[in-house]
Scaffold this active site. Structure first.
Site, PDB file in Angstrom:
ATOM      1  N   ASP A  58      28.592  65.493  95.609  1.00 44.76           N
ATOM      2  CA  ASP A  58      29.503  64.666  95.646  1.00 44.76           C
ATOM      3  C   ASP A  58      29.316  64.354  97.221  1.00 44.76           C
ATOM      4  O   ASP A  58      30.158  64.874  97.677  1.00 44.76           O
ATOM      5  CB  ASP A  58      30.033  63.748  93.906  1.00 44.76           C
ATOM      6  N   TYR A  60      31.451  63.283 100.330  1.00 51.78           N
ATOM      7  CA  TYR A  60      33.865  63.254 100.557  1.00 51.78           C
ATOM      8  C   TYR A  60      34.104  62.440 100.055  1.00 51.78           C
ATOM      9  O   TYR A  60      33.810  60.612  99.886  1.00 51.78           O
ATOM     10  CB  TYR A  60      33.406  63.307 102.287  1.00 51.78           C
ATOM     11  N   HIS A 181      28.264  76.291  97.003  1.00 51.22           N
ATOM     12  CA  HIS A 181      28.620  75.732  97.648  1.00 51.22           C
ATOM     13  C   HIS A 181      29.421  75.953  99.034  1.00 51.22           C
ATOM     14  O   HIS A 181      30.692  76.945  99.107  1.00 51.22           O
ATOM     15  CB  HIS A 181      29.645  74.693  96.847  1.00 51.22           C
TER      16      HIS A 181
END
Length: 216
Positions: A58, A60, A181
């Site tokens: 999603d 920042y 990630h």
């Protein structure tokens, strides 16, 4: 709503519902990115131009950072930790050093910089994960599966990797790369050393496409 060919491919009711949820939250909280930038990634990279999809979680969630495309920040803004790690891997992989965090130059070459969730509340990562954006981004992944051109998918993190089956559901040439990630919390679990940028360019070249100039 987006202003290009995405409009005909995506569920407009689902988009409106997710936007309404974000707008409702914005009545009492600060929401990123700015409303006019929510679909910036789709506006920069229409379906016919897509050659690479970089999928994150999603936007920042700190002031001045999110401006639409995933992982990108406006020029002059301090690099967030995830983007610093992306640049470390880029330099390790291809020897490319970047200073600006604005990834618009990638988007203009056909790199769709997409998050699985397109809005977020200030200071609260993944706070809009149940706002309906997953339906929209599932539809984006499904639409890309039907595009005839070769497309490489780079799925960073568990939430992005939930789209792997959609990414692979295509009769056209596809490359699907999955890794942790680039966040400092997970980058050392396999993001570093994954060499995604060279693999993408090799895939594109083998399929008659121009490699991405990651310096742009």
């Amino acid at each position: 709503m987006i202003g290009n060919a995405w409009d005909a491919l995506l569920p407009q009711d689902a988009i409106r519902a997710a936007l309404q949820n974000a707008d409702d939250d914005a009545k009492t909280h600060t929401v990123y990115p700015p409303r006019e930038r929510v679909f910036a990634a789709l506006k920069l990279t229409p379906p016919e131009a897509v050659r690479v999809v970089i999928l994150g979680q999603d936007p920042y969630h700190e002031p001045g950072q999110a401006h639409g495309p995933a992982f990108s920040v406006p020029d002059g803004v301090k690099l967030p930790p995830s983007l610093k790690n992306i640049y470390k891997e880029l330099q390790s992989d291809l020897g490319i050093a970047r200073a600006s965090g604005d990834l618009t130059g990638w988007a203009e070459q056909g790199v769709l910089l997409l998050n699985t969730v397109l809005t977020v509340r200030r200071g609260e990562a993944n706070s809009h994960k149940n706002f309906g954006w997953q339906t929209v981004t599932d539809a984006i992944a499904a639409a890309i599966a039907e595009l005839p051109q070769p497309v490489a998918f780079l799925l960073w993190g568990a939430q992005a990797q939930e789209k792997a089956a959609l990414a692979r559901a295509s009769k056209y040439p596809r490359l699907v790369l999955c890794s942790p990630h680039p966040s400092p919390l997970s980058a050392y679990r396999g993001f570093f050393g994954s060499r995604p940028f060279s693999q993408i360019n090799e895939f594109l070249s083998k399929n008659g496409e121009k490699p991405i100039d990651w310096r742009r």
